[in-house]
Motif scaffolding. Structure first.
Motif, PDB file in Angstrom:
ATOM      1  N   ILE A  96      -0.540   0.953  -4.768  1.00 16.49           N
ATOM      2  CA  ILE A  96      -0.894   1.731  -3.957  1.00 16.49           C
ATOM      3  C   ILE A  96      -0.528   1.460  -2.222  1.00 16.49           C
ATOM      4  CG2 ILE A  96      -3.069   3.368  -3.404  1.00 16.49           C
ATOM      5  CD1 ILE A  96      -3.404   3.093  -5.796  1.00 16.49           C
ATOM      6  N   VAL A  98      -2.425   2.629   1.388  1.00 21.03           N
ATOM      7  CA  VAL A  98      -3.864   2.577   1.371  1.00 21.03           C
ATOM      8  C   VAL A  98      -4.159   2.420   3.288  1.00 21.03           C
ATOM      9  CG1 VAL A  98      -6.261   3.145   1.348  1.00 21.03           C
ATOM     10  CG2 VAL A  98      -5.307   2.583  -0.627  1.00 21.03           C
ATOM     11  N   MET A 135       2.089   4.746  -4.339  1.00 19.14           N
ATOM     12  CA  MET A 135       1.599   5.352  -4.072  1.00 19.14           C
ATOM     13  C   MET A 135       0.896   5.646  -2.722  1.00 19.14           C
ATOM     14  SD  MET A 135      -1.838   8.428  -5.490  1.00 19.14           S
ATOM     15  CE  MET A 135      -2.996   7.482  -5.316  1.00 19.14           C
ATOM     16  N   SER A 137      -1.588   6.303  -0.006  1.00 21.83           N
ATOM     17  CA  SER A 137      -3.314   7.084   0.048  1.00 21.83           C
ATOM     18  C   SER A 137      -3.721   7.269   1.632  1.00 21.83           C
ATOM     19  CB  SER A 137      -3.549   6.771  -0.622  1.00 21.83           C
ATOM     20  OG  SER A 137      -5.401   7.150  -0.566  1.00 21.83           O
ATOM     21  N   PHE A 159       1.224  16.279   0.219  1.00 13.84           N
ATOM     22  CA  PHE A 159       0.806  15.067  -0.772  1.00 13.84           C
ATOM     23  C   PHE A 159      -0.695  15.768  -0.798  1.00 13.84           C
ATOM     24  CE2 PHE A 159       1.949  12.111   2.958  1.00 13.84           C
ATOM     25  CZ  PHE A 159       2.085  11.714   2.898  1.00 13.84           C
ATOM     26  N   GLY A 162      -7.517  14.554  -2.612  1.00 14.69           N
ATOM     27  CA  GLY A 162      -7.482  13.346  -3.627  1.00 14.69           C
ATOM     28  C   GLY A 162      -9.166  13.137  -3.025  1.00 14.69           C
ATOM     29  N   ASN A 344      -3.250  12.245  -1.283  1.00 16.96           N
ATOM     30  CA  ASN A 344      -2.092  11.342  -1.903  1.00 16.96           C
ATOM     31  C   ASN A 344      -0.681  11.810  -1.960  1.00 16.96           C
ATOM     32  OD1 ASN A 344      -4.836   9.417  -1.893  1.00 16.96           O
ATOM     33  ND2 ASN A 344      -4.929  10.797  -3.753  1.00 16.96           N
ATOM     34  N   TYR A 345       0.056  11.389  -1.881  1.00 19.01           N
ATOM     35  CA  TYR A 345       1.703  11.255  -2.265  1.00 19.01           C
ATOM     36  C   TYR A 345       1.907  10.143  -3.196  1.00 19.01           C
ATOM     37  CZ  TYR A 345       6.401  12.759  -1.667  1.00 19.01           C
ATOM     38  OH  TYR A 345       8.677  12.731  -1.384  1.00 19.01           O
ATOM     39  N   TYR A 352       2.526   8.549  -8.952  1.00 20.39           N
ATOM     40  CA  TYR A 352       1.321   9.330  -8.428  1.00 20.39           C
ATOM     41  C   TYR A 352       0.851   9.562  -9.780  1.00 20.39           C
ATOM     42  CZ  TYR A 352      -1.635  13.133  -7.180  1.00 20.39           C
ATOM     43  OH  TYR A 352      -2.608  14.396  -6.486  1.00 20.39           O
ATOM     44  N   GLY A 355      -1.593   5.713  -9.370  1.00 22.04           N
ATOM     45  CA  GLY A 355      -2.683   6.082  -8.860  1.00 22.04           C
ATOM     46  C   GLY A 355      -3.784   7.137  -8.625  1.00 22.04           C
ATOM     47  N   ALA A 356      -3.600   8.094  -9.113  1.00 17.62           N
ATOM     48  CA  ALA A 356      -4.748   8.889  -8.831  1.00 17.62           C
ATOM     49  C   ALA A 356      -5.554   8.741  -9.918  1.00 17.62           C
ATOM     50  CB  ALA A 356      -3.976  10.189  -9.215  1.00 17.62           C
TER      51      ALA A 356
END
Length: 393
Positions: A96, A98, A135, A137, A159, A162, A344-345, A352, A355-356
């Motif tokens: 991820i 961020v 991902m 974020s 996006f 989240g 988030n993308y 995705y 990550g989600a």
């Protein structure tokens, strides 16, 4: 202080990235990943610079993630940047990327500011999501206007919504007022308490960085007295106070009564938005109304000694007393605006999903910890209604 990066699993490399070209360019921008030192020196002059985007802060706060300070250039000129933290997911399932309070514009009054922001987002998508398969974020900062265009732009780009804060509002004071205009802006109750504080024999002091040990003692005594678990980033204070870029070093302020230190604050002053980082008081501060006295003088100092237009007081963590205090200070000329949800993308559905899922698991753990903390100490439970009227307009 951090909703997302605080919940990133503590795994992965903490190695310092070697300055290099990322090899990916947006339609109009080039990108370059630089060292932490070059990054902090470069962004010191950005309008949108903030504490969480400093390498000195992030490397101390999140030492187990890979910090990638990415500059965006147009025809060789730096126009913005984003400090991106790359974190491995458990079992090596993916990564991820961020970035909080980003991407940042160097000049937010640039006539093409919206286009530059969109291109910075595009460059981040191209590098982290498309080329690397992570991902991505992103958490934009709270807007000053009623519409957060940066967040709308992320949604338009694909996006997805989240994690979000339980009490997302930030309380932001207008610094560009005269003394008379500022006092008139304060809510009547806040102004009345300020008047009383000015008759209590208090003195205000702009302290040298070396006086941080006095603030540490005051802060430690306060947290012990309140019996709150400190989830802030206070462990980053030594690194921030030692930073070799004066514009990025927080300013230290004290309030005394009869020579005794009763209150203090650390303020981030760079860019167009100064930020209240940490405050501390002793038992005598409340009856003396030292908080009113201190913030009034901080507002005046920031107006006269910085180029900041706004003073961000932070949030409330769900405490009604803080809401009332900050809302009264924001007054008629300031604004109360929410931090948007995380955006988030991922270019690939599996990236995705992983990550989600990782963030959802972190949110669940965080919720359980808050519930347990509330059982152990009811004083930590929110007292502010989530649907309370927090408008400052």
């Amino acid at each position: 202080m951090s909703l997302i990066a605080d919940r990133v699993a503590h795994e992965g490399s903490a190695s310092q990235p070697i300055p290099r070209a990322s090899g990916v360019a947006a339609t109009r921008l080039q990108t370059r990943i630089v060292s932490g030192s070059e990054w902090d020196h470069t962004i010191a002059g950005f309008d949108e610079v903030c504490q969480e985007q400093l390498h000195a802060f992030a490397a101390t706060r999140w030492p187990s993630v890979t910090q990638e300070p990415m500059l965006f250039l147009s025809d060789g000129e730096v126009v913005g940047g984003a400090l991106v933290m790359v974190q491995k997911l458990p079992l090596g399932l993916g990564k991820i990327a961020v970035s909080k309070w980003a991407p940042m514009l160097k000049d937010n009054a640039h006539p093409d500011a919206d286009v530059i922001h969109a291109d910075m987002v595009e460059a981040m998508v191209a590098d982290y999501a498309d080329a690397r398969g992570h991902m991505l974020s992103v958490l934009p900062r709270a807007s000053i206007g009623p519409v957060n265009r940066e967040y709308e732009r992320l949604e338009a780009r694909g996006f997805k919504r989240g994690s979000e804060l339980g009490f997302p509002n930030r309380y932001i004071v207008n610094l560009r007022l005269s003394d008379d205009e500022q006092r008139k802006s304060f809510q009547q109750t806040w102004r009345r308490q300020l008047n009383k504080s000015e008759k209590a024999g208090l003195t205000f002091e702009h302290a040298a960085p070396e006086a941080i040990e006095d603030f540490n003692a005051l802060y430690g005594a306060m947290t012990d007295r309140k019996q709150f678990t400190d989830h802030s980033a206070y462990e980053t204070v030594p690194a921030l106070m030692a930073i070799d870029v004066p514009a990025l070093r927080p300013e230290l302020f004290f309030v005394r009564h009869e020579g005794e230190l009763v209150g203090g604050a650390l303020i981030f002053k760079a860019g167009d938005r100064a930020v209240y980082l940490y405050g501390a008081t002793n038992d005598k501060a409340l009856p003396l109304r030292a908080g009113y006295f201190m913030h009034w003088h901080i507002i005046r100092w920031l107006r006269d000694n910085t180029t900041a237009t706004w003073y961000d007081l932070g949030g409330t963590d769900g405490f009604q007393g803080l809401h009332q205090f900050k809302k009264g200070m924001v007054g008629e000329a300031g604004v109360i605006r929410p931090v948007p949800p995380v955006a988030n993308y991922a270019s690939k559905p599996l990236a995705y999903l992983l990550g989600a899922g990782a963030f959802a698991a972190r949110d669940a753990v965080y919720h359980v910890r808050r519930v347990i903390a509330g059982w152990r100490n009811p004083k930590t439970l929110p007292t502010q209604r989530r649907d309370a009227d927090e408008s400052a307009e």
